[in-house]
Scaffold this motif. Structure first.
Motif, short mmCIF file in Angstrom:
data_model
loop_
_atom_site.label_atom_id
_atom_site.label_comp_id
_atom_site.label_asym_id
_atom_site.label_seq_id
_atom_site.Cartn_x
_atom_site.Cartn_y
_atom_site.Cartn_z
N ARG A 1 0.86 -1.19 0.00
CA ARG A 1 0.00 0.00 0.00
C ARG A 1 0.89 1.24 0.00
N ASP B 1 -8.10 11.71 -5.16
CA ASP B 1 -9.32 11.09 -4.64
C ASP B 1 -9.28 9.60 -4.96
N ARG B 2 -9.25 8.78 -3.93
CA ARG B 2 -9.10 7.34 -4.15
C ARG B 2 -10.29 6.72 -4.87
N LEU B 3 -11.44 7.40 -4.78
CA LEU B 3 -12.62 6.86 -5.45
C LEU B 3 -12.65 7.24 -6.93
N GLU C 1 -4.54 4.94 -3.01
CA GLU C 1 -5.04 4.20 -1.85
C GLU C 1 -5.83 5.07 -0.88
N ILE C 2 -5.48 6.35 -0.76
CA ILE C 2 -6.27 7.23 0.12
C ILE C 2 -6.53 8.56 -0.57
N SER C 3 -7.67 9.14 -0.26
CA SER C 3 -7.96 10.52 -0.66
C SER C 3 -7.28 11.41 0.37
N HIS D 1 -3.40 13.18 7.90
CA HIS D 1 -4.33 12.04 7.96
C HIS D 1 -3.70 10.72 7.51
N LEU E 1 -4.11 6.60 8.96
CA LEU E 1 -4.73 5.63 8.06
C LEU E 1 -3.75 4.51 7.73
#
Lengths: 222, 291
Positions: free
Chosen positions: A49, A91-93, A99-101, A107, A111
């Motif tokens: 990751r 933006d991970r989406l 992997e992360i936004s 942050h 995480l």
């Protein structure tokens, strides 16, 4: 490095040398030599990751992801557009392989600690969790919660990479590595432009302790 | 409720390898047996609430179902940006379980109170909020929440009703009348039942204010008079009620905890009285409004 034309395409910037991007060399070494990730198997539970905590200025990140086949190079032409998946914070989406936004500082390490713990709890001991931070980002106290806890519990599947361009307003007297080492992390400071040195630093992670690589680059121009 | 939560969560961690618990010292001693048995899934990060939520987000990213637990003020108020970004913005959920609802911690002072937690959670999309009014409601709500991945806030209190209602995710009428619908959320049912004795009103109870049962509301609010009595900040559900009844003339009375910092200690009953949530004051507020 075939990432440079992609970077220029992304920024439309012919003036700045690649060295204007503090994270570029470290990201390249990670994706080219270290991370066990594959754009064809984005959901592989045993992948490494990589968490970009310092979400600001992700141009180098996007360029490296494009160079490694995670996203179509066409996307690089519309950075920050209303319908573009690529924004000024990732933006991970929206972006495959992200992997992360991130964007709000402080942050990613929390995480990352949670991700490392979650993998361990499921018996997945192979994947490693890498979190990239900036030296100014360490101003955020949330990082220190994560540094202290990961060190105290010997969470040895996490590696923090701190890009040090001395941009923290009040600096880190005694050096950044010492902030981690005092909590039991193994720590190494390397030239953030020297690919072999960065790789060697990343590979120095040891059993029983989390690891940090402080990658020193040119001082940020104010 | 807290003990029921501890017992239920301990059993869930035993039974379901997907369940994980993240603590920030609060209740850590009570979870010691679970932590000894499942050290990889019962994690106490110390007094670090930002990390507690960050870790919950990371656990969820790997496919686990995290439960994070502390006093409401530390869990929600203090870690609000982590709740906003490390959970929903990442596309993952968690179960947040709080104790110390509103003025449960009155003797400890305002630093240990959070009457605004539900309103803070309500600023975020997609959350289910459970406010049980009885310990018997806690286990089914927690167990159901572990079966999916959506964000859930479970707000435990030392204030309780006399009876547990299993079917109160929707508005459950417990008294029938004609002049108004009085909705009591969670532990407000006991004082509301006492306050409305002899009044010609329908009293409906719910332990799940989000998502609010707007269908039930429209069916029960035939008089056009709606009073909502909530054990957290007054008016927290006002926007939901207004939206649900937007096509009908209606009057809404929103009662709950005021925004005022009383700078006072004493018992929860003292604070209930000063915020107008004791039966006698509720009775006066309702009859004045209905006049």
């Amino acid at each position: 490095m075939d990432v440079e034309p992609l970077l220029r395409r992304l920024t439309g910037d012919e003036k700045h040398a690649p060295s204007a991007f503090s994270t570029l060399d470290v990201l390249w070494v990670l994706y080219d030599r270290v991370l066990r990730v594959d754009p064809r198997r984005l959901d592989d539970p045993d992948r490494d990751r990589f968490l970009l905590s310092k979400g600001h200025g992700p141009a180098a990140y996007y360029a490296v992801l494009a160079a490694k086949g995670f996203l179509p190079p066409d996307w690089l032409d519309d950075l920050g557009g209303a319908d573009s998946p690529l924004g000024h914070h990732p933006d991970r989406l929206r972006v495959p392989g992200v992997e992360i936004s991130s964007g709000s500082l402080g942050h990613g390490l929390g995480l990352g600690v949670g991700t490392a713990l979650g993998l361990r709890a499921q018996g997945r001991l192979e994947p490693r969790v890498y979190v990239l931070l900036g030296d100014a980002e360490l101003d955020e106290g949330s990082n220190h919660e994560a540094i202290a806890y990961a060190g105290a519990t010997g969470l040895d599947t996490i590696t923090a990479v701190v890009i040090d361009n001395r941009s923290a307003s009040h600096g880190w007297p005694g050096g950044i590595a010492s902030r981690f080492a005092v909590h039991g992390w193994t720590a190494v400071t390397v030239d953030g432009r020297d690919h072999d040195a960065v790789e060697a630093g990343l590979r120095q992670a040891a059993d029983g302790a989390p690891h940090v690589v402080v990658a020193v680059v040119e001082t940020k121009e104010i | 409720m807290r003990q029921t939560f501890i017992d239920t969560a301990t059993a869930l961690i035993d039974a379901d390898p997907r369940t994980a618990l993240v603590l920030a010292d609060i209740s850590a001693a009570a979870f010691e047996p679970a932590a000894l048995k499942h050290p990889d899934r019962v994690l106490n990060v110390g007094i670090r609430e930002q990390l507690m939520i960050g870790v919950a987000g990371g656990l969820a990213l790997t496919g686990l179902r995290p439960i994070a637990h502390s006093y409401a003020t530390f869990l929600v108020d203090r870690a609000y940006e982590q709740i906003k970004l490390d959970l929903a913005h990442q596309g993952v959920g968690a179960i947040l379980v709080s104790v110390g609802a509103s003025y449960d911690g009155s003797s400890a002072g305002y630093t240990h109170m959070s009457p605004m937690d539900v309103q803070l959670i309500d600023t975020l999309p997609g959350w289910t909020v459970h406010v049980p009014g009885h310990p018997g409601e806690v286990a089914p709500l927690l167990t159901a929440a572990t079966a999916h991945d959506d964000p859930v806030y479970l707000r435990l209190s030392t204030q309780t009703n006399d009876i547990a209602y299993a079917d109160a995710a929707l508005l459950r009428p417990v008294r029938h009348g004609s002049k108004a619908l009085v909705v009591a959320v969670g532990p407000m049912l006991a004082p509301v039942l006492a306050a409305t004795r002899g009044l010609d009103v329908t009293v409906a109870y719910t332990h799940t204010p989000r998502p609010f049962d707007t269908t039930g509301l429209r069916e029960l609010a035939t008089s056009g008079n709606v009073a909502v009595i909530e054990p957290y900040l007054a008016g927290t559900s006002a926007h939901v009620i207004s939206e649900a009844l937007v096509d009908r003339p209606h009057r809404l009375l929103s009662l709950g905890v005021s925004r005022r910092d009383l700078h006072a200690y004493g018992t929860p009953a003292d604070h209930a009285h000063r915020h107008g949530l004791d039966p006698a004051t509720l009775h006066t507020s309702l009859t004045t409004w209905l006049r």
